[in-house]
Design a protein around this motif. Structure first.
Motif, PDB file in Angstrom:
ATOM      1  N   LEU A 260      64.381 -18.681 -15.300  1.00 20.44           N
ATOM      2  CA  LEU A 260      63.304 -19.642 -14.852  1.00 20.44           C
ATOM      3  C   LEU A 260      63.708 -20.836 -14.911  1.00 20.44           C
ATOM      4  O   LEU A 260      63.735 -21.837 -13.967  1.00 20.44           O
ATOM      5  CB  LEU A 260      62.008 -19.647 -15.688  1.00 20.44           C
ATOM      6  CG  LEU A 260      60.886 -18.658 -15.189  1.00 20.44           C
ATOM      7  CD1 LEU A 260      59.911 -18.742 -16.421  1.00 20.44           C
ATOM      8  CD2 LEU A 260      60.262 -19.108 -13.988  1.00 20.44           C
ATOM      9  N   LYS A 261      64.754 -21.012 -16.033  1.00 25.69           N
ATOM     10  CA  LYS A 261      65.385 -22.659 -15.958  1.00 25.69           C
ATOM     11  C   LYS A 261      66.416 -22.656 -14.894  1.00 25.69           C
ATOM     12  O   LYS A 261      66.711 -23.739 -14.457  1.00 25.69           O
ATOM     13  CB  LYS A 261      66.184 -22.504 -17.469  1.00 25.69           C
ATOM     14  CG  LYS A 261      66.635 -24.137 -17.679  1.00 25.69           C
ATOM     15  CD  LYS A 261      67.302 -23.998 -19.208  1.00 25.69           C
ATOM     16  CE  LYS A 261      67.760 -25.469 -19.488  1.00 25.69           C
ATOM     17  NZ  LYS A 261      68.454 -25.409 -20.944  1.00 25.69           N
ATOM     18  N   MET A 262      66.899 -21.457 -14.508  1.00 26.77           N
ATOM     19  CA  MET A 262      67.886 -21.791 -13.485  1.00 26.77           C
ATOM     20  C   MET A 262      67.431 -21.576 -11.986  1.00 26.77           C
ATOM     21  O   MET A 262      68.032 -21.425 -11.105  1.00 26.77           O
ATOM     22  CB  MET A 262      68.894 -20.252 -13.794  1.00 26.77           C
ATOM     23  CG  MET A 262      69.909 -20.280 -15.076  1.00 26.77           C
ATOM     24  SD  MET A 262      70.746 -18.918 -15.164  1.00 26.77           S
ATOM     25  CE  MET A 262      71.955 -18.752 -13.993  1.00 26.77           C
ATOM     26  N   ASN A 263      65.957 -21.739 -12.208  1.00 30.30           N
ATOM     27  CA  ASN A 263      65.075 -21.706 -10.811  1.00 30.30           C
ATOM     28  C   ASN A 263      65.585 -20.305 -10.257  1.00 30.30           C
ATOM     29  O   ASN A 263      65.520 -20.452  -8.914  1.00 30.30           O
ATOM     30  CB  ASN A 263      65.759 -22.836 -10.110  1.00 30.30           C
ATOM     31  CG  ASN A 263      64.721 -23.209  -8.975  1.00 30.30           C
ATOM     32  OD1 ASN A 263      63.540 -22.763  -8.894  1.00 30.30           O
ATOM     33  ND2 ASN A 263      65.011 -23.799  -7.720  1.00 30.30           N
ATOM     34  N   LYS A 264      65.278 -19.363 -10.905  1.00 36.69           N
ATOM     35  CA  LYS A 264      65.459 -18.072 -10.124  1.00 36.69           C
ATOM     36  C   LYS A 264      64.188 -17.198 -10.736  1.00 36.69           C
ATOM     37  O   LYS A 264      64.475 -16.059 -11.265  1.00 36.69           O
ATOM     38  CB  LYS A 264      67.013 -17.110 -10.780  1.00 36.69           C
ATOM     39  CG  LYS A 264      68.021 -17.870 -10.042  1.00 36.69           C
ATOM     40  CD  LYS A 264      69.384 -17.190 -10.883  1.00 36.69           C
ATOM     41  CE  LYS A 264      70.571 -17.965 -10.299  1.00 36.69           C
ATOM     42  NZ  LYS A 264      71.840 -17.058 -10.661  1.00 36.69           N
ATOM     43  N   PRO A 265      62.848 -17.564 -10.047  1.00 38.13           N
ATOM     44  CA  PRO A 265      61.847 -16.927 -10.630  1.00 38.13           C
ATOM     45  C   PRO A 265      61.633 -15.449 -10.274  1.00 38.13           C
ATOM     46  O   PRO A 265      61.171 -14.668 -10.980  1.00 38.13           O
ATOM     47  CB  PRO A 265      60.656 -17.672  -9.962  1.00 38.13           C
ATOM     48  CG  PRO A 265      61.682 -18.416  -8.559  1.00 38.13           C
ATOM     49  CD  PRO A 265      62.924 -18.592  -9.066  1.00 38.13           C
ATOM     50  N   LEU A 266      62.481 -15.001  -9.025  1.00 38.77           N
ATOM     51  CA  LEU A 266      62.295 -13.575  -8.801  1.00 38.77           C
ATOM     52  C   LEU A 266      62.857 -12.641  -9.621  1.00 38.77           C
ATOM     53  O   LEU A 266      62.503 -11.525 -10.062  1.00 38.77           O
ATOM     54  CB  LEU A 266      62.810 -13.521  -7.168  1.00 38.77           C
ATOM     55  CG  LEU A 266      61.841 -13.870  -6.271  1.00 38.77           C
ATOM     56  CD1 LEU A 266      62.557 -13.935  -5.148  1.00 38.77           C
ATOM     57  CD2 LEU A 266      60.528 -13.164  -6.031  1.00 38.77           C
ATOM     58  N   LYS A 267      64.108 -13.416 -10.126  1.00 43.65           N
ATOM     59  CA  LYS A 267      64.915 -12.415 -11.205  1.00 43.65           C
ATOM     60  C   LYS A 267      64.346 -12.483 -12.421  1.00 43.65           C
ATOM     61  O   LYS A 267      64.170 -11.507 -13.212  1.00 43.65           O
ATOM     62  CB  LYS A 267      66.431 -12.745 -11.026  1.00 43.65           C
ATOM     63  CG  LYS A 267      67.219 -12.623  -9.882  1.00 43.65           C
ATOM     64  CD  LYS A 267      68.818 -12.929 -10.174  1.00 43.65           C
ATOM     65  CE  LYS A 267      69.436 -12.343  -9.180  1.00 43.65           C
ATOM     66  NZ  LYS A 267      70.933 -12.749  -9.354  1.00 43.65           N
ATOM     67  N   ALA A 268      63.684 -13.743 -12.878  1.00 48.02           N
ATOM     68  CA  ALA A 268      62.790 -13.803 -14.075  1.00 48.02           C
ATOM     69  C   ALA A 268      61.672 -12.572 -14.013  1.00 48.02           C
ATOM     70  O   ALA A 268      61.254 -12.060 -15.047  1.00 48.02           O
ATOM     71  CB  ALA A 268      62.397 -15.132 -14.202  1.00 48.02           C
ATOM     72  N   LYS A 269      61.071 -12.561 -12.701  1.00 46.81           N
ATOM     73  CA  LYS A 269      60.016 -11.661 -12.676  1.00 46.81           C
ATOM     74  C   LYS A 269      60.497 -10.170 -13.096  1.00 46.81           C
ATOM     75  O   LYS A 269      59.923  -9.392 -13.772  1.00 46.81           O
ATOM     76  CB  LYS A 269      59.418 -11.666 -11.458  1.00 46.81           C
ATOM     77  CG  LYS A 269      58.387 -10.756 -10.994  1.00 46.81           C
ATOM     78  CD  LYS A 269      57.930 -10.888  -9.685  1.00 46.81           C
ATOM     79  CE  LYS A 269      56.861 -10.039  -9.040  1.00 46.81           C
ATOM     80  NZ  LYS A 269      56.649  -9.763  -7.858  1.00 46.81           N
TER      81      LYS A 269
END
Length: 918
Positions: free
Chosen positions: A577-586
């Motif tokens: 999320l911090k790396m602005n990768k919400p799909l991978k965070a999901k």
């Protein structure tokens, strides 16, 4: 026999009084050591947790199916903790009081058992010695020791029930046997050693109830084998009873194995060094531990809460002098066994039952069948000490019956009881806090790194990081290869903001991790807690924006070593999320949810991901799932309420209000909850309610920017402009550059106070901060007009129009000023209306958009740094940091503003018509 086994009221009163005198101060102790994991961190105690979880999780609240589970299955003990929680939540007094009550019950039932084998006086002596023995402080004063107490009650009750299974003429009474089997099952559900009472019942049946001796049994067996005799009927009956007992026991064992899913718990070499040592060190050390335990019963002067790690050095050679103690112990034990089994008579029967109570309940802790997670544990001597007390009382009886030794035997008995009671009373104070407990342990043993670590933890909990660091460093010196100690050093350096030193310590801990061996399961060779070194190191370095990829690599490394490492997925999700990768965070959170769908924090974190993905509907669904699992989840309550509020759907506002009300109940000192309740009330036009909530938020946080401004705005909108001024003064004292506050203050000064100078200062300050601020510049133009400086007002309006060429009201005001300049020759006194024209419109047109947005808390939950190495599960949860953001205006809000602007312009046209008429 039945009559002898009755306990008189005087005897009961004596036992109760003695126990109360020895353990009254235990009521002033807190939750220490293992109590933290079993009580404070155990969600199974909470009423919101389904009761079935107690029968699916271990003693520490960890699912039995998980590898990190301790496999201690004691649901009935946890149930009593839950009852404590129901009545007093986490008030330690009630937990200690119930332990004291259970110890009294054990002493009384034990007295009843003693009367089966001793006379009344000796039975009371045995029971008193048991009541005051200092070895019991860990079981009685330590709350988790309740497992011993409860198991002992049913253990003794099962034995007493079995003694009634012999009817007239040696007939079998099946009801007492059925009750015995039931009580054995209950005892086992309190603690595993409860099952050993079956062995005691078997010995009792053969050698006490039937009166056999070992030589008589051997003779009968030889005769039968030679075909010279048949099995006596009484012996057949005995065999039948024993078969029923053994079959029941086997059934309990099978069920117990199924519960642990045929997996033994994972212990490290630090927990029990001898268990992983080669022969003969393993066998020699395990045998030496038996006289060590016996010595603790004989001389409980130096007691220690933790005997793991280097407390007792390994016995690695046959030439080690400590083997003499082992040999002496076995000789003494063997002689007692020969005496009790070979010779008939009451004395031998008493000794035999005492030996059974000493030996059989100790077998599960002896490392005989499987390794245990400790070297020595004082609490496991609770039941074996019963046999010891019977032996001592029996020996005292023999001495006191001799006239020469009668007086000295009474003096010795009084001295032992008195000194033991004093020691117990004094020992209880050691359990007052973790610091006092572990410091007392260090006085006994300085070679146990775990003790140094735990003193450090106690100091760390008191925020005394500098002293805690000294103890953690000492732990690494005592045990240089202790991974947990280096992790503790790293975490403490992090708390002291010494990032470089923290990283170095984490790297040392990482280097001590076992290397991956192809074909061998990694997790089986390392404590699950130690894998957190990757999480902690990654959490440390991800504070550096340039090292985010390196942190991600550490998370992935932890996952590769242990694919079911839930915390690694959670922490990686936060990083992504911090790396602005919400799909991978999901993806990370969904994988974690596959491992644990009952974790409310995971559903909450997934909701935050959906907020980042601009999917508020799905976010709200996940917030709701988190609240289904944990109705008191604070961040889920808060953020779901904000989401409902920001949706603009009036139907969701009542539920949003309920959640915020519950939030402020959980967090009464958080001003954000009251502020957002105030914002909800403003949305619902409940002005008095909104005012009350805003004031409460400001009382808690006097410099609360948004609350101060919105309270002032509320006063302004409800015709209480003069009440808004002191609020604005407070706002601008804390935030001198607050543009909207300056605009609102200038408007009130100009229109209500007629303070043109003060208003001018406000608008000039705005332009110093932002020369292109249209509202501030336009209002300054109005001030110039009020000062009768028409030329300056005209120039000002021209500049303002250049900043906002599409704002028609500025052009019209410019035309009015120019019209006034043209008619100046007539000396007509007129004014650009500040109370009813430009200023009014400025207020309506500009201030409608002033209402500040709600503050938000949108952070993921994290449980990264595990602090205590003795912790059974888990749970050193980091507190979430609350981020307060100002969200963009919703589409509905923008439409509302536009409507208000149109209304303001219509009003302006009416005013202009009046002006032109003049």
């Amino acid at each position: 026999l039945e009559k002898m086994a009755d306990v008189s009221l005087k005897e009961a009163a004596l036992i109760v009084g003695v126990v109360a005198a020895c353990y009254w101060n235990s009521l002033f102790c807190g939750f220490v050591f293992d109590d933290v994991s079993a009580i404070l961190d155990n969600k199974d105690l909470h009423p919101s947790t389904p009761l079935k979880n107690l029968f699916q999780n271990d003693f520490w609240g960890t699912p039995m199916s998980e590898e990190r589970s301790h496999k201690s299955y004691r649901p009935l003990t946890v149930l009593t903790f839950r009852l404590n929680y129901l009545f007093s939540e986490l008030n330690a007094v009630s937990y200690h009081f119930l332990n004291l009550v259970f110890h009294v019950v054990v002493c009384l039932v034990f007295l009843k058992v003693c009367k089966l084998f001793l006379d009344n006086r000796s039975s009371v002596v045995a029971s008193l010695l048991f009541a005051v023995h200092p070895i019991h402080t860990e079981a009685v004063t330590g709350v988790v020791g309740r497992a011993e107490l409860l198991s002992s009650i049913f253990f003794l009750a099962a034995f007493l029930s079995y003694t009634k299974s012999k009817g007239p003429d040696n007939t079998i009474l099946w009801t007492p046997i059925a009750v015995t089997v039931f009580l054995v099952a209950v005892a086992t559900l309190c603690k595993e050693q409860g099952i050993t009472v079956v062995g005691i019942c078997c010995v009792y049946e053969v050698f006490i109830a039937q009166g056999y001796t070992l030589p008589a049994l051997l003779d009968t067996a030889v005769q039968i084998l030679r075909g010279k005799g048949s099995i006596p009927f009484s012996m057949l009956q005995t065999l039948l009873k024993l078969i029923v007992l053994m079959f029941s026991t086997l059934l309990l064992v099978v069920v117990r194995v199924q519960v642990i899913q045929s997996q033994l718990p994972v212990f490290t070499r630090f927990d029990n060094p001898a268990a992983v040592s080669p022969s003969p060190a393993r066998q020699l050390t395990f045998n030496y531990l038996l006289p060590v335990n016996a010595w603790l019963l004989l001389n409980p002067s130096e007691l220690c809460c933790d005997w793991t790690m280097g407390t007792i050095p390994l016995v690695e050679s046959l030439l080690d002098v400590r083997n003499v103690a082992t040999l002496t112990f076995f000789c003494f034990l063997g002689s007692l066994m020969v005496f009790s089994l070979r010779y008939p008579g009451d004395s031998s029967k008493t000794v035999l039952m005492a030996l059974c109570l000493i030996v059989l309940p100790f077998i599960p802790a002896s490392n005989l069948f499987f390794p245990v997670g400790f070297v020595v544990a004082e609490r496991v001597l609770y039941v074996p000490s019963m046999g010891f007390c019977i032996l001592v009382a029996h020996g005292w009886k023999k001495l006191s019956n001799r006239s020469v030794l009668r007086k000295i035997s009474w003096v010795c008995l009084a001295a032992v009881l008195f000194t033991h009671a004093l020691k117990t009373l004094h020992r209880n104070w050691d359990w007052e806090s973790e610091y006092t407990l572990f410091m007392s342990a260090l006085k006994v043993n300085k070679n146990n790194a775990k003790l140094w670590n735990n003193v450090g933890h106690a100091l760390e909990n008191e925020k005394n990081f500098e002293r805690a660091l000294q103890f953690f460093i000492q732990a690494t010196q005592v045990q240089p290869d202790d991974i947990g100690a280096h992790m503790n050093v790293g975490r403490t350096y992090k708390n002291l903001n010494k990032t470089k030193e923290a990283e170095e310590s984490y790297m040392i801990a990482k280097s001590l991790m076992p290397q991956i061996i192809p074909g061998k399961k990694y997790a089986a060779r390392v404590a699950p807690n130690h894998l957190n070194v990757y999480i902690n190191l990654a959490n440390l370095i991800r504070a550096n924006e340039s090292r985010l990829e390196e942190a991600d690599q550490l998370y992935r490394q932890a996952i590769s070593m242990r694919p079911d490492f839930k915390q690694a997925y959670i922490s990686r999700g936060e990083l992504l999320l911090k790396m602005n990768k919400p799909l991978k965070a999901k993806e990370a959170y969904l994988r974690a949810l596959e491992l644990d769908r009952t974790n409310a924090d995971l559903w909450y974190n997934l909701a935050i991901v959906y907020i980042e993905l601009k999917d508020p509907t799905e976010a709200l669904k996940n917030f709701n799932r988190a609240l289904e699992l944990n109705p008191a989840h604070k961040l889920a309550l808060f953020n779901s309420a904000l989401l409902m509020q920001e949706s603009g759907d009036a139907r969701l506002r009542p539920e949003a209000k309920q959640r915020l009300l519950q939030y402020v109940k959980e967090e009464p000192q958080d001003s954000n909850g009251y502020f957002n309740l105030g914002m909800l009330a403003m949305d619902d036009k409940k002005d008095m309610e909104a005012e009350a909530w805003m004031k409460k938020a400001i009382r808690l946080q006097p410099n609360f920017r948004s609350a101060l401004f919105n309270l002032a705005l509320l006063y302004s909108q409800t015709g209480k402009e003069l009440m808004a001024l002191p609020v604005l003064e407070d706002l601008l004292r804390y935030y001198p550059d607050h543009t909207k506050g300056l605009i609102l203050k200038g408007d009130i000064l100009m229109n209500q106070k007629k303070d043109i100078v003060g208003a001018k200062m406000c608008f000039e300050k705005i332009l110093q901060l932002d020369p292109n601020n249209v509202q501030g510049k336009h209002n300054l133009c109005v001030v110039y007009f009020e000062e009768r400086d028409l030329i300056k007002a005209e120039k000002c309006l021209v500049e303002t129009l250049a900043l906002a060429p599409h704002e028609e009201y500025i052009q019209r005001h410019l035309n009015i000023v120019r019209s006034k300049i043209a008619s100046l020759g007539a000396m007509e006194q007129s004014s650009l209306p500040s109370d009813g024209t430009a200023a009014t419109e400025a207020k309506k047109n500009s201030f409608q958009n002033l209402k500040e947005a709600k503050s938000e808390k949108t952070t993921t939950q994290s449980t990264a740094d595990n602090k205590k190495e003795h912790s059974k599960n888990k749970k050193s949860t980091q507190k979430s940091i609350v981020d307060k953001e100002t969200p963009k205006k919703s589409t509905k809000e923008i439409k509302d503003i536009e409507k208000k602007r149109v209304a303001a312009l219509k009003r302006l046209e009416e005013i202009e018509r009046i002006l032109n008429g003049e």
